[in-house]
Design an enzyme around this catalytic site. Structure first.
Site, PDB file in Angstrom:
ATOM      1  N   GLU A   1      -2.577   6.696   8.244  1.00 31.54           N
ATOM      2  CA  GLU A   1      -3.512   7.575   7.547  1.00 31.54           C
ATOM      3  C   GLU A   1      -4.364   8.307   8.568  1.00 31.54           C
ATOM      4  O   GLU A   1      -4.625   7.799   9.652  1.00 31.54           O
ATOM      5  CB  GLU A   1      -4.454   6.754   6.635  1.00 31.54           C
ATOM      6  CG  GLU A   1      -3.800   6.244   5.384  1.00 31.54           C
ATOM      7  CD  GLU A   1      -4.738   5.412   4.528  1.00 31.54           C
ATOM      8  OE1 GLU A   1      -5.922   5.266   4.887  1.00 31.54           O
ATOM      9  OE2 GLU A   1      -4.267   4.897   3.500  1.00 31.54           O
TER      10      GLU A   1
ATOM     11  N   LYS B   1       0.830  -1.204   0.000  1.00 31.17           N
ATOM     12  CA  LYS B   1       0.000   0.000   0.000  1.00 31.17           C
ATOM     13  C   LYS B   1       0.868   1.259   0.000  1.00 31.17           C
ATOM     14  O   LYS B   1       0.517   2.265  -0.619  1.00 31.17           O
ATOM     15  CB  LYS B   1      -0.906   0.012   1.231  1.00 31.17           C
ATOM     16  CG  LYS B   1      -1.983  -1.075   1.235  1.00 31.17           C
ATOM     17  CD  LYS B   1      -2.884  -0.872   2.458  1.00 31.17           C
ATOM     18  CE  LYS B   1      -3.604  -2.119   2.921  1.00 31.17           C
ATOM     19  NZ  LYS B   1      -4.612  -2.676   2.083  1.00 31.17           N
TER      20      LYS B   1
ATOM     21  N   ARG C   1      -6.768  -8.033  -8.933  1.00 32.60           N
ATOM     22  CA  ARG C   1      -7.396  -9.345  -9.145  1.00 32.60           C
ATOM     23  C   ARG C   1      -8.885  -9.134  -9.309  1.00 32.60           C
ATOM     24  O   ARG C   1      -9.377  -8.025  -9.173  1.00 32.60           O
ATOM     25  CB  ARG C   1      -7.158 -10.216  -7.903  1.00 32.60           C
ATOM     26  CG  ARG C   1      -7.612  -9.478  -6.632  1.00 32.60           C
ATOM     27  CD  ARG C   1      -7.574 -10.346  -5.413  1.00 32.60           C
ATOM     28  NE  ARG C   1      -7.619  -9.573  -4.183  1.00 32.60           N
ATOM     29  CZ  ARG C   1      -8.711  -9.201  -3.538  1.00 32.60           C
ATOM     30  NH1 ARG C   1      -9.891  -9.509  -4.029  1.00 32.60           N
ATOM     31  NH2 ARG C   1      -8.641  -8.513  -2.412  1.00 32.60           N
TER      32      ARG C   1
ATOM     33  N   HIS D   1     -13.712  -3.774   9.354  1.00 29.61           N
ATOM     34  CA  HIS D   1     -13.093  -3.306   8.115  1.00 29.61           C
ATOM     35  C   HIS D   1     -13.222  -4.319   6.992  1.00 29.61           C
ATOM     36  O   HIS D   1     -12.454  -4.315   6.038  1.00 29.61           O
ATOM     37  CB  HIS D   1     -11.615  -2.946   8.317  1.00 29.61           C
ATOM     38  CG  HIS D   1     -11.394  -1.907   9.373  1.00 29.61           C
ATOM     39  ND1 HIS D   1     -11.969  -0.659   9.301  1.00 29.61           N
ATOM     40  CD2 HIS D   1     -10.704  -1.941  10.526  1.00 29.61           C
ATOM     41  CE1 HIS D   1     -11.612   0.025  10.367  1.00 29.61           C
ATOM     42  NE2 HIS D   1     -10.860  -0.733  11.130  1.00 29.61           N
TER      43      HIS D   1
HETATM   44  P1  ADP Z   1      -7.647  -3.992   2.985  1.00 30.58           P
HETATM   45  O1  ADP Z   1      -6.414  -4.234   2.188  1.00 30.58           O
HETATM   46  O2  ADP Z   1      -7.678  -4.796   4.219  1.00 30.58           O
HETATM   47  O3  ADP Z   1      -8.865  -4.082   2.135  1.00 30.58           O
HETATM   48  P2  ADP Z   1      -8.025  -1.091   2.904  1.00 30.58           P
HETATM   49  O4  ADP Z   1      -6.919  -0.123   2.926  1.00 30.58           O
HETATM   50  O5  ADP Z   1      -8.696  -1.317   1.605  1.00 30.58           O
HETATM   51  O6  ADP Z   1      -7.508  -2.478   3.488  1.00 30.58           O
HETATM   52  O7  ADP Z   1      -9.121  -0.650   3.983  1.00 30.58           O
HETATM   53  C1  ADP Z   1     -10.171  -1.513   4.377  1.00 30.58           C
HETATM   54  C2  ADP Z   1     -11.285  -0.715   5.042  1.00 30.58           C
HETATM   55  O8  ADP Z   1     -10.813   0.030   6.179  1.00 30.58           O
HETATM   56  C3  ADP Z   1     -11.923   0.339   4.173  1.00 30.58           C
HETATM   57  O9  ADP Z   1     -12.911  -0.194   3.346  1.00 30.58           O
HETATM   58  C4  ADP Z   1     -12.482   1.312   5.188  1.00 30.58           C
HETATM   59  O10 ADP Z   1     -13.680   0.840   5.754  1.00 30.58           O
HETATM   60  C5  ADP Z   1     -11.452   1.279   6.274  1.00 30.58           C
HETATM   61  N1  ADP Z   1     -10.471   2.362   6.087  1.00 30.58           N
HETATM   62  C6  ADP Z   1      -9.350   2.298   5.352  1.00 30.58           C
HETATM   63  N2  ADP Z   1      -8.678   3.452   5.383  1.00 30.58           N
HETATM   64  C7  ADP Z   1      -9.386   4.289   6.178  1.00 30.58           C
HETATM   65  C8  ADP Z   1      -9.215   5.638   6.638  1.00 30.58           C
HETATM   66  N3  ADP Z   1      -8.146   6.349   6.303  1.00 30.58           N
HETATM   67  N4  ADP Z   1     -10.171   6.171   7.438  1.00 30.58           N
HETATM   68  C9  ADP Z   1     -11.246   5.451   7.801  1.00 30.58           C
HETATM   69  N5  ADP Z   1     -11.460   4.178   7.422  1.00 30.58           N
HETATM   70  C10 ADP Z   1     -10.547   3.585   6.623  1.00 30.58           C
HETATM   71  P1  ADP Z   2     -12.329  -8.103  -1.652  1.00 26.85           P
HETATM   72  O1  ADP Z   2     -12.053  -8.975  -2.819  1.00 26.85           O
HETATM   73  O2  ADP Z   2     -13.653  -7.495  -1.730  1.00 26.85           O
HETATM   74  O3  ADP Z   2     -11.246  -7.133  -1.304  1.00 26.85           O
HETATM   75  P2  ADP Z   2     -11.521  -9.776   0.472  1.00 26.85           P
HETATM   76  O4  ADP Z   2     -10.284  -8.980   0.707  1.00 26.85           O
HETATM   77  O5  ADP Z   2     -12.297 -10.215   1.653  1.00 26.85           O
HETATM   78  O6  ADP Z   2     -12.561  -9.013  -0.419  1.00 26.85           O
HETATM   79  O7  ADP Z   2     -11.208 -11.034  -0.489  1.00 26.85           O
HETATM   80  C1  ADP Z   2     -10.012 -11.670  -0.557  1.00 26.85           C
HETATM   81  C2  ADP Z   2     -10.041 -12.775   0.427  1.00 26.85           C
HETATM   82  O8  ADP Z   2     -10.844 -13.830  -0.049  1.00 26.85           O
HETATM   83  C3  ADP Z   2      -8.736 -13.413   0.659  1.00 26.85           C
HETATM   84  O9  ADP Z   2      -7.928 -12.704   1.532  1.00 26.85           O
HETATM   85  C4  ADP Z   2      -9.147 -14.754   1.251  1.00 26.85           C
HETATM   86  O10 ADP Z   2      -9.248 -14.734   2.653  1.00 26.85           O
HETATM   87  C5  ADP Z   2     -10.515 -14.993   0.668  1.00 26.85           C
HETATM   88  N1  ADP Z   2     -10.545 -16.131  -0.230  1.00 26.85           N
HETATM   89  C6  ADP Z   2      -9.556 -16.667  -0.913  1.00 26.85           C
HETATM   90  N2  ADP Z   2      -9.946 -17.690  -1.648  1.00 26.85           N
HETATM   91  C7  ADP Z   2     -11.255 -17.824  -1.417  1.00 26.85           C
HETATM   92  C8  ADP Z   2     -12.254 -18.703  -1.897  1.00 26.85           C
HETATM   93  N3  ADP Z   2     -11.976 -19.662  -2.760  1.00 26.85           N
HETATM   94  N4  ADP Z   2     -13.507 -18.556  -1.476  1.00 26.85           N
HETATM   95  C9  ADP Z   2     -13.800 -17.579  -0.615  1.00 26.85           C
HETATM   96  N5  ADP Z   2     -12.898 -16.720  -0.132  1.00 26.85           N
HETATM   97  C10 ADP Z   2     -11.640 -16.837  -0.525  1.00 26.85           C
HETATM   98 MG    MG Z   3      -9.237  -2.956   0.556  1.00 27.64          MG
END
Ligand code: ADP
Ligand code: ADP
Ligand code: MG
Length: 660
Positions: free
Chosen positions: A200, A116, A291, A235
Site C-alpha cells: 500500500e 487482506k 469479531r 502499528h
Molecule cells: P492489522 O491487521 O495488524 O490491524 P491494519 O491493516 O489494520 O493491520 O493496519 C494496522 C495499522 O497500521 C493501522 O491502524 C495504521 O496505523 C497503520 N497502517 C495501515 N495501513 C497503512 C497505510 N497504508 N499507511 C499508513 N499507515 C498504515
Molecule cells: P483489535 O481488536 O483492536 O484489532 P488487536 O488486534 O490487538 O486489537 O486484538 C487482537 C489480539 O488480541 C489478538 O491478536 C491477540 O494477541 C490478543 N488476545 C487474544 N486473546 C486475548 C485475551 N484473552 N486477552 C487479551 N488479549 C487477547
Molecule cells: Mg487492523
C-alpha cells in the site's frame, strides 16, 4: 437465549463475556491451559474444562479439545473472544457441523475478509474506497518491487494474513525494498503460516478510524458509529476513543454507510469492525475484523448498549434490538490499554508477577451514556494480584475505560484513573499513558498515527527531581517495616541505651541520599533540598505522613531493593542499593542477552566478522514480535552461542562479542 455457552478464550475477554452471560442468566463454561488453572476467568465461570498445555497451540487453539469440552458440558454455543480461534473460518464451520453455534459471523464471511488482499479485491467491487496499492496474487519479488515503484515510496508491505500490527514494514526508498520484503515474509510465515503480502501507499499522517457494525440473521445491519484508534505504537492501538474528534456528521454517515455496505457484501452476521485509514477528507478501507474488538467498550459507553449481549441475542436468532434511527451518541469515551511493557525500551514486552495490583475505583463492565447515571470509570481485566504475565499470551494487563459528558471530561477522568492504577512486579505503560493523555498533542484532538513517534522527547521527559513528600513516604514505609520486623521500634529500643542522643539512619537511594534522624517527638528528614520534621501512621502499604504541617498520603510497596511510591497520581521508584546484589554481573555483555524467552529467527552476521556499532547481529522472536540484537560497539563477533530455530531462556547470552 442459550442456557449454556462455552468461552473459548482466556484473560480479559473471557471475563468480559462471562459477566454479561451471567447477567443474562446464561451458564458459562471456561476452558483453561496448564498455565491458567487458577486464573480469574476460570473462577468467574460456572464450570471449567482443562484443554492442555500452556502454549496456546497446545490448548486454546486445539479445535478438537474445545469442541469436546463444549459437548461434554452441554454447551449450545461457543464464544471465541478475540485472537485465538475467533477469526478461524475452519473452526466456525466445524462448530456448525457439530451442531454448536459459533457466536460470530458465518464461516463464509470470515473467509471473505480473512486475507487482506482478497478482502480488498471484494471491496473494490462493492465500491468501497481503497488505499492505492497492489493486492494481486503474483508474489514474485521483482513484480512486487516494480509495483512499489509504481505506487511511489514510501510504501507499506503488509502480510495478507497479518493482524495485531505484526507483519508490516514501511519502506522509504527503493534500495531498502528487497530486505524489507524478506523480513516481512519471514515474520509473516512465523506468525501466520502464510507469507503472501500486499503493498500500500504509506500515508504519512493518517488517522485510524473504524466503524462498529452489527448485523442479525433477519437482514438488518446497523453501524454503532466510529472509534478513533490513531494513537498507536508499532502499528498497535494504545488509546481508543469514541466518537472520533472533529469528525463531521456528514463524514460519520458516509463512513457508517460504507461500513454497512462492506458487511452486507459478505453476508455478515454479528459484531464486526470495518477499519478505515483517513487522510484529509478521504477515507480508505483497510480491513475488516470479523469479531468483537478489544476496544468495543468505548462504543458501549457512548451508545449505552452491551455488545456482548447483542452478540448472544443475534447468535440465538433474535433481531437487533434497535434500528439505525434509534442510535445516538451520548458523551465521549476513552480506553487505555495497560500493557506489560517497557515504553522506555522501545515498548518491549515485559513479563513477571503482578506482586501488587490496584485499580482505581470503578464499575466493572458498566455502560455509560445511559439516561440516569453513566459509569465514569470501568475496568476490564483478566488478572488478579499475584497473577503472572508470561510469554505464553498477550501482555495486556487491563483496559481502563472512562466516560465523560465531553472529551475534556473524559480525558481528565482518564488521567485520574491512570493516576490511581498501581502495578508493581513488572514494567508497564501506565505512567507513559498518563503523560500521553495529558499531553498537548493528544488533548488538542489533532491525532494521527505518528503522534507518539513525533512527540517522543516530550513524552519521555528527563527525570524530574523526587519530591520531599515522596521521600518522606518512602522513609516512613522503611521505618514501618523495621518496626514490624522487630516487633517494636528498633530505633527507640536502642535509644533507650543512649537517652540523650538521637539516631541517624542513612537511606542512600541511588538517585538521592536521604538521612532520617529519630528523635523523641518523631522523625527528621534531611535531603539535599530540605530538612523537615515528620510523623506518620501506616495501614498496610497505605501511609499518611504529616510533613511539617502538610498531610501527604500514598501507597508504598517494598519489592527487593526497590521502593515504589504511589502518591499524587504518579509512581516514583527509589532504589536502595544492596552492595552484594550485583556482584558478578557482566556489564560487558550489553544488549547481547535475550531480553525474554524466545526463539532465534536468524543470524545476521558471520562468526569472526568485524562490525560497527549498531550493526544488526541476530533476530529473535519473543512474544510474537521480532527483536533485532545489534552490536553495542564497534568490534568482533567472536561466536554465536545459538543457531536459528533454537529456543533461548531469558537472560541467556546469545553471542560472544569483543569490543574493538
Ligand atoms: P492489522 O491487521 O495488524 O490491524 P491494519 O491493516 O489494520 O493491520 O493496519 C494496522 C495499522 O497500521 C493501522 O491502524 C495504521 O496505523 C497503520 N497502517 C495501515 N495501513 C497503512 C497505510 N497504508 N499507511 C499508513 N499507515 C498504515
Ligand atoms: P483489535 O481488536 O483492536 O484489532 P488487536 O488486534 O490487538 O486489537 O486484538 C487482537 C489480539 O488480541 C489478538 O491478536 C491477540 O494477541 C490478543 N488476545 C487474544 N486473546 C486475548 C485475551 N484473552 N486477552 C487479551 N488479549 C487477547
Ligand atoms: Mg487492523
Amino acid at each position: 437465549m442459550f442456557h449454556t455457552i462455552l468461552i473459548a478464550n482466556r484473560g480479559e475477554i473471557a471475563c468480559r463475556v462471562a459477566t454479561t452471560a451471567r447477567r443474562l442468566g446464561v451458564r458459562t463454561v471456561a476452558v483453561y491451559s496448564d498455565a491458567d488453572a487458577g486464573s480469574k476467568h476460570v473462577a468467574l465461570c460456572d464450570e471449567a474444562v482443562h484443554v492442555g498445555g500452556a502454549a496456546a497451540r497446545e490448548s486454546y487453539l486445539v479445535e478438537d479439545r474445545i469442541i469436546a469440552a463444549a459437548k461434554a458440558t452441554g454447551a449450545q454455543a461457543i464464544h471465541p473472544g478475540y485472537g485465538f480461534l475467533s477469526e478461524n473460518e475452519d473452526f466456525a464451520a466445524r462448530c456448525e457441523k457439530e451442531g454448536l453455534v459459533f457466536i460470530g459471523p458465518p464461516a463464509s464471511a470470515i473467509s471473505a475478509m480473512g486475507l487482506k488482499s482478497a478482502a480488498k479485491a471484494l471491496m473494490e467491487k462493492a465500491h468501497v474506497p481503497l488505499v492505492p496499492g497492489y493486492h494481486g496474487a503474483d508474489q514474485s519479488p521483482a513484480l512486487l518491487q516494480s509495483e512499489a515503484e509504481r505506487i511511489g515510496f514510501p510504501v507499506l508491505i503488509k502480510a495478507s494474513a497479518g493482524g495485531g500490527g505484526k507483519g508490516m514494514r514501511v519502506v522509504e526508498k527503493t534500495g531498502d525494498f528487497a530486505a524489507a520484503l524478506e523480513s516481512c515474509k519471514r515474520e509473516a510465515i512465523n506468525a501466520f503460516g502464510d507469507d503472501a503480502v500486499l503493498i500500500e501507499k504509506y500515508l504519512t499522517r493518517p488517522r485510524h478510524v473504524e466503524v462498529q457494525v452489527f448485523a442479525d440473521t433477519h437482514g438488518n445491519c446497523v453501524y454503532l458509529f466510529e472509534r478513533d484508534c490513531s494513537v498507536q505504537r508499532r502499528h498497535q492501538k494504545v488509546l481508543e476513543e469514541a466518537p472520533a474528534p472533529g469528525l463531521s456528521e456528514a463524514r460519520r454517515k458516509a463512513m457508517g454507510e460504507a461500513a454497512v455496505a462492506a458487511a452486507k457484501a459478505v453476508g455478515y452476521v454479528g459484531a464486526g469492525t470495518v477499519e478505515f485509514i483517513v487522510e484529509g477528507d478521504a477515507f480508505f478501507f483497510m480491513e475488516m475484523n470479523t469479531r468483537l474488538q478489544v476496544e468495543h467498550p468505548v462504543t458501549e459507553m457512548i451508545t449505552g448498549f452491551d455488545l456482548v449481549e447483542w452478540q448472544l441475542r443475534v447468535a440465538s436468532g433474535e433481531k437487533l434490538p434497535v434500528s439505525q434511527g434509534d442510535l445516538r451518541i451520548t458523551g465521549h469515551s476513552l480506553e487505555a490499554r495497560i500493557y506489560a511493557e517497557n515504553p522506555e525500551k522501545g515498548f518491549l514486552p515485559s513479563i513477571g508477577t503482578l506482586a501488587h495490583l490496584r485499580f482505581p475505583p470503578h464499575v466493572a463492565f458498566a455502560r455509560g451514556g445511559l439516561p440516569g447515571e453513566p459509569a465514569a470509570v470501568r475496568v476490564d481485566s483478566g488478572v488478579r494480584p499475584g497473577d503472572a504475565i508470561t510469554p505464553n499470551y498477550d501482555p495486556m494487563i487491563a483496559k481502563l475505560i472512562v466516560w465523560g459528558h465531553d472529551r475534556a471530561e473524559a480525558l481528565s477522568r482518564m488521567s485520574d484513573a491512570l493516576g490511581g492504577t498501581q502495578i508493581v512486579g513488572l514494567s508497564t505503560n501506565v505512567a507513559f499513558l498518563k503523560r500521553l493523555v495529558e499531553s498537548k498533542p493528544f488533548s488538542s484532538g489533532d491525532v494521527d498515527t505518528g503522534l507518539i513517534a513525533r512527540n517522543h522527547s516530550a513524552l519521555f521527559p528527563e527525570g524530574t527531581p523526587v519530591s520531599t513528600e515522596t521521600l518522606a513516604l518512602a522513609a516512613a514505609a522503611l521505618i514501618a517495616r523495621d518496626v514490624k520486623q522487630a516487633g517494636s521500634d528498633p530505633w527507640s529500643h536502642r535509644d533507650g541505651f543512649r537517652p540523650n542522643s538521637s539516631w541517624t539512619r542513612s537511606l542512600d537511594f541511588t538517585s538521592v541520599p536521604v538521612k532520617v534522624v529519630y528523635g523523641k517527638a518523631g522523625y527528621r528528614l534531611i535531603t539535599p533540598r530540605a530538612d523537615e520534621r515528620f510523623t506518620f501512621t501506616a495501614s498496610g502499604e497505605d501511609l499518611r505522613v504529616m510533613l511539617g504541617s502538610r498531610p501527604v498520603s500514598g501507597t508504598v510497596v517494598l519489592a527487593g531493593e526497590s521502593v515504589h511510591v504511589f502518591a499524587l497520581g504518579v509512581e516514583t521508584v527509589l532504589v536502595l542499593p544492596d552492595p552484594g546484589a550485583h556482584a558478578g554481573q557482566d556489564e560487558g555483555k550489553g544488549g547481547l542477552v535475550a531480553p525474554m524467552p524466545g526463539k532465534i529467527v536468524a543470524l545476521l552476521a558471520k562468526a569472526g566478522a568485524t562490525v560497527v556499532k549498531g550493526a544488526p547481529l541476530l533476530v529473535m522472536e519473543a512474544m510474537k514480535m521480532e527483536h533485532t540484537i545489534t552490536a553495542p560497539a564497534d568490534g568482533l563477533v567472536a561466536s554465536f552461542l545459538y543457531r536459528a530455530g533454537d529456543q533461548v531462556a531469558e537472560g541467556a547470552a546469545l553471542l560472544e562479542f569483543t569490543r574493538a
